[in-house]
Write a protein that holds these residues in place. Structure first.
Motif, PDB file in Angstrom:
ATOM      1  N   LEU A 122      -1.534  39.176   0.598  1.00 29.55           N
ATOM      2  CA  LEU A 122      -0.942  38.972   2.104  1.00 29.55           C
ATOM      3  C   LEU A 122      -1.409  40.139   2.422  1.00 29.55           C
ATOM      4  O   LEU A 122      -2.979  40.667   2.053  1.00 29.55           O
ATOM      5  CB  LEU A 122       1.056  39.807   1.966  1.00 29.55           C
ATOM      6  N   ASP A 123      -1.424  40.083   3.819  1.00 27.83           N
ATOM      7  CA  ASP A 123      -1.996  41.460   4.972  1.00 27.83           C
ATOM      8  C   ASP A 123      -0.942  41.964   4.604  1.00 27.83           C
ATOM      9  O   ASP A 123      -0.008  42.008   5.033  1.00 27.83           O
ATOM     10  CB  ASP A 123      -3.497  40.320   5.596  1.00 27.83           C
ATOM     11  N   ALA A 124      -1.072  42.682   6.334  1.00 29.04           N
ATOM     12  CA  ALA A 124      -0.430  43.635   7.000  1.00 29.04           C
ATOM     13  C   ALA A 124       0.609  42.641   7.517  1.00 29.04           C
ATOM     14  O   ALA A 124       1.795  42.841   7.840  1.00 29.04           O
ATOM     15  CB  ALA A 124      -1.279  44.834   7.960  1.00 29.04           C
ATOM     16  N   MET A 125       0.173  41.733   8.242  1.00 31.51           N
ATOM     17  CA  MET A 125       1.157  40.876   9.388  1.00 31.51           C
ATOM     18  C   MET A 125       1.841  40.119   8.692  1.00 31.51           C
ATOM     19  O   MET A 125       3.125  40.032   8.884  1.00 31.51           O
ATOM     20  CB  MET A 125      -0.218  39.853   9.906  1.00 31.51           C
ATOM     21  N   SER A 126       1.439  39.783   7.092  1.00 35.00           N
ATOM     22  CA  SER A 126       2.636  38.658   6.607  1.00 35.00           C
ATOM     23  C   SER A 126       3.547  39.369   5.567  1.00 35.00           C
ATOM     24  O   SER A 126       4.402  39.607   5.469  1.00 35.00           O
ATOM     25  CB  SER A 126       1.371  37.333   5.624  1.00 35.00           C
ATOM     26  N   LEU A 127       3.179  40.737   5.817  1.00 33.26           N
ATOM     27  CA  LEU A 127       3.711  41.654   4.750  1.00 33.26           C
ATOM     28  C   LEU A 127       4.894  42.116   5.404  1.00 33.26           C
ATOM     29  O   LEU A 127       6.380  41.933   5.475  1.00 33.26           O
ATOM     30  CB  LEU A 127       3.282  42.808   4.321  1.00 33.26           C
ATOM     31  N   ILE A 128       4.273  42.099   7.323  1.00 31.94           N
ATOM     32  CA  ILE A 128       5.595  42.926   7.627  1.00 31.94           C
ATOM     33  C   ILE A 128       6.728  41.346   8.099  1.00 31.94           C
ATOM     34  O   ILE A 128       8.179  41.569   7.927  1.00 31.94           O
ATOM     35  CB  ILE A 128       5.471  43.383   9.279  1.00 31.94           C
ATOM     36  N   GLY A 129       6.269  40.324   8.256  1.00 31.77           N
ATOM     37  CA  GLY A 129       6.694  39.563   7.912  1.00 31.77           C
ATOM     38  C   GLY A 129       7.952  38.965   6.652  1.00 31.77           C
ATOM     39  O   GLY A 129       9.402  38.717   6.832  1.00 31.77           O
ATOM     40  N   LEU A 130       7.416  39.426   5.475  1.00 30.37           N
ATOM     41  CA  LEU A 130       8.042  39.594   4.522  1.00 30.37           C
ATOM     42  C   LEU A 130       9.538  40.505   4.393  1.00 30.37           C
ATOM     43  O   LEU A 130      10.353  40.064   4.380  1.00 30.37           O
ATOM     44  CB  LEU A 130       6.833  39.698   3.147  1.00 30.37           C
ATOM     45  N   LEU A 131       8.793  42.056   5.057  1.00 27.49           N
ATOM     46  CA  LEU A 131       9.996  43.029   5.061  1.00 27.49           C
ATOM     47  C   LEU A 131      10.973  42.710   6.110  1.00 27.49           C
ATOM     48  O   LEU A 131      12.226  42.845   6.209  1.00 27.49           O
ATOM     49  CB  LEU A 131       9.391  43.728   5.234  1.00 27.49           C
ATOM     50  N   GLN A 132      11.178  41.605   7.423  1.00 27.86           N
ATOM     51  CA  GLN A 132      11.950  41.430   8.375  1.00 27.86           C
ATOM     52  C   GLN A 132      12.445  39.842   7.676  1.00 27.86           C
ATOM     53  O   GLN A 132      13.530  40.536   7.906  1.00 27.86           O
ATOM     54  CB  GLN A 132      10.324  41.087   9.493  1.00 27.86           C
ATOM     55  N   SER A 133      12.124  38.903   7.042  1.00 32.39           N
ATOM     56  CA  SER A 133      12.915  37.900   6.313  1.00 32.39           C
ATOM     57  C   SER A 133      13.869  39.181   5.342  1.00 32.39           C
ATOM     58  O   SER A 133      14.850  38.581   5.623  1.00 32.39           O
ATOM     59  CB  SER A 133      11.908  37.546   5.725  1.00 32.39           C
ATOM     60  N   MET A 134      13.189  40.134   4.739  1.00 30.65           N
ATOM     61  CA  MET A 134      14.207  40.553   3.947  1.00 30.65           C
ATOM     62  C   MET A 134      15.141  41.955   4.941  1.00 30.65           C
ATOM     63  O   MET A 134      16.500  41.462   4.085  1.00 30.65           O
ATOM     64  CB  MET A 134      13.607  41.461   3.046  1.00 30.65           C
ATOM     65  N   ASN A 135      14.768  42.223   5.662  1.00 34.11           N
ATOM     66  CA  ASN A 135      15.773  42.357   6.808  1.00 34.11           C
ATOM     67  C   ASN A 135      16.842  41.059   7.821  1.00 34.11           C
ATOM     68  O   ASN A 135      17.882  41.782   7.647  1.00 34.11           O
ATOM     69  CB  ASN A 135      15.075  43.612   7.723  1.00 34.11           C
TER      70      ASN A 135
END
Length: 578
Positions: free
Chosen positions: A135-148
């Motif tokens: 992943l990169d920062a963008m997709s990592l943020i997407g993962l964390l937001q999906s967890m939220n």
């Protein structure tokens, strides 16, 4: 101030109306050694006890070297978990390990997370480490937001199961200290996309021209984004300044002019300590004056030194920052600025854009990146790989038949694809092609981190942080700008590469809708509504979506005005703040 700092969480601090200070803590490689001054836990405790310090931020293997992880240090300070920011980077962990680390952070109450791509690994035990960057920062943020939002995962009975929601306060970074337009504009575009993906606060990378820090605030204001920004200052020394100048730490910039100043003051009786501390304090004062949410201070120093710098920053007069912003302008030669800054003040405002940049929007300069192969690729993808257009339907039926039957025809087609794409794009047979999103340049071979969602912050003077090639996303920008899409090149959902498709046919995966674009197509249909298409999106108040493969607007739809063009129209009615 003392009681307020110790009573508030980091989230409360940066979303409040008051300016707060944080300090960076770097862990060690090897076991901590209090005798040698390497006890990061003791330093963290001392900082959190200081009345001037609101929070601390713990790094994750900075510089690409192995160190104790940030959650180790955070685990020693459970009573302060709400005042801790932990960094999470993609260089050493794949998406499963990142998700597991995020679950661990969430379970331990470590909700303040700075999501970063990370530096390219620079060493390792008995040889250099193999970078991950799944992943990169963008997709990592997407993962964390999906967890939220409650992560949806396959359940035991084949249905989707929604996991308990986390509450991460997700931070993202931007690197404004880029010399060239083709480096800077993608940085700003990616920041906007990071916020859209779930980023809730911003911290810029390190540099020493306060106008560039100001530009981050101007950019967000121009897009109508009310997101807290934390200013980033670093306590220099002669050695650190030289390392930044030589680009030994990716994304950290010290210009020729500043290095000359550093050498002059370092030759003095105090070896420049007074100059370095005052410079950091002045930066913090400018952040406060510009309306940043807080100031973040890093460097190799003791807790009392950081406290002294913060007290110095607080001791300046209320308008002294206006002098400091004119003083701290250590730009690189010929450095590009998106906004036009008033020479007398160093300030600008959201509608005051660089006029030369505005001219290039309508008349983009030619680039050697605009090759015949690029033009042919655009045409081929338009008629072969765009849903509901050209030969897509026929190829979809053919691939479906080959996939059902198996055998030699499918294998022969994949063999032909590999050879053709290797000769044309140096294709690495990843099976989930991002050539359309990357202006028909292959990120698997031309980008050291295989980034598909925009640039990292490590490039310098248009070259990759490894200094072995031109920055991949600079090349992408030159191509997209020439076609009038320089400002919309990242207007799409984050790409999540599907690793299970490696060494399979990317063509077949596109036609059979197995690749990452299939999910984007499905989401677009859901948003538009069955049978409504682009018209449905327009009735809902959304602009018509560009085709994710070709970047074209739907037939009959006008291309939406970019934010920069809108700001250019209103520029004459705006004025500089007092």
């Amino acid at each position: 101030m003392i009681a307020a700092n110790q009573a508030r969480s980091y989230r409360e601090m940066v979303t409040s109306d008051r300016f707060h200070y944080g300090v960076e803590v770097v862990t060690s490689r090897g076991l901590p050694s209090p005798a040698s001054g390497g006890d990061a836990a003791a330093m963290a405790s001392d900082l959190l006890a200081a009345p001037q310090v609101g929070w601390i931020s713990v790094t994750d293997n900075p510089g690409g070297t192995a160190m104790l992880p940030p959650d180790w240090l955070a685990g020693l300070l459970p009573e302060h978990r709400e005042r801790l920011v932990v960094h999470l980077t993609c260089k050493d962990m794949n998406r499963n390990a990142l998700e597991a680390a995020a679950w661990r952070n969430g379970a331990e109450g470590l909700e303040n997370v700075l999501a970063l791509t990370g530096d390219y690994p620079t060493g390792g035990f008995r040889g250099g480490a193999t970078p991950v960057f799944d992943l990169d920062a963008m997709s990592l943020i997407g993962l964390l937001q999906s967890m939220n939002e409650g992560l949806r995962v396959p359940g035991r009975r084949g249905n989707l199961e929604v996991l308990p929601a986390t509450d991460f306060f997700i931070g993202c970074a931007v690197s404004p200290f880029k010399r060239h337009e083709a480096e800077l504009i993608p940085q700003y575009l990616k920041l906007v996309r990071k916020i859209a993906a779930g980023g809730r606060w911003v911290i810029p990378q390190l540099g020493y021209d306060m106008r560039k820090f100001h530009e981050v605030k101007l950019l967000l204001a121009s897009r109508g984004l009310d997101v807290p920004v934390v200013g980033n200052a670093y306590l220099l020394s002669k050695t650190v300044a030289r390392m930044f100048h030589e680009r030994q730490l990716a994304g950290c910039v010290v210009s020729d002019a500043l290095l000359a100043e550093v050498r002059k003051y370092a030759a003095g009786p105090d070896k420049g300590r007074g100059f370095f501390q005052e410079l950091a304090a002045k930066q913090l004062a400018v952040f406060k004056g510009l309306g940043f949410a807080g100031g973040y201070l890093g460097g190799m120093a003791k807790p009392d030194t950081f406290s002294r710098i913060i007290e110095m920053a607080e001791g300046f007069g209320p308008d002294d920052w206006r002098d400091f912003i004119r003083e701290i302008q250590y730009a690189q030669p010929g450095e590009f600025f998106l906004f036009e800054h008033e020479p007398a003040t160093g300030l600008s405002e959201p509608a005051r854009l660089n006029p030369e940049y505005l001219r290039t929007l309508d008349h983009p300069p030619r680039s050697r990146e605009i090759t015949l192969g690029y033009r042919v690729s655009l045409l081929a993808h338009r008629w072969l790989f765009t849903r509901d257009r050209g030969l897509f339907g026929a190829m979809q039926k053919l691939c479906s038949r080959w996939d059902a039957q198996g055998g030699r025809l499918g294998r022969a087609a994949h063999w032909l694809e590999r050879r053709a794409k290797f000769l044309t794009y140096d294709c690495q047979d990843c099976g989930d092609c991002s050539l359309p999103e990357c202006a028909y340049l292959c990120p698997m071979i031309a980008c050291s981190k295989h980034l598909r969602n925009g640039p990292c912050g490590g490039s310098a003077d248009g070259r990759c942080e490894r200094d072995d090639k031109h920055c991949f996303w600079v090349r992408v920008y030159h191509r997209m700008r020439y076609l009038g899409e320089g400002e919309t090149m990242l207007d799409r959902p984050p790409v999540f590469y599907r690793g299970e498709l490696r060494h399979t046919s990317a063509w077949a995966n596109r036609f059979l809708e197995r690749d990452h674009l299939a999910e984007e197509d499905s989401d677009a249909e859901d948003r538009a509504g069955a049978g409504n298409g682009a018209a449905g999106a327009e009735r809902a108040g959304a602009p018509p979506a560009r085709n994710p493969v070709t970047g074209e607007m739907p037939a009959g739809a006008a291309s939406p005005e970019s934010e920069t063009q809108r700001l250019a129209r209103t520029r004459e009615t705006e004025s500089l703040p007092p």
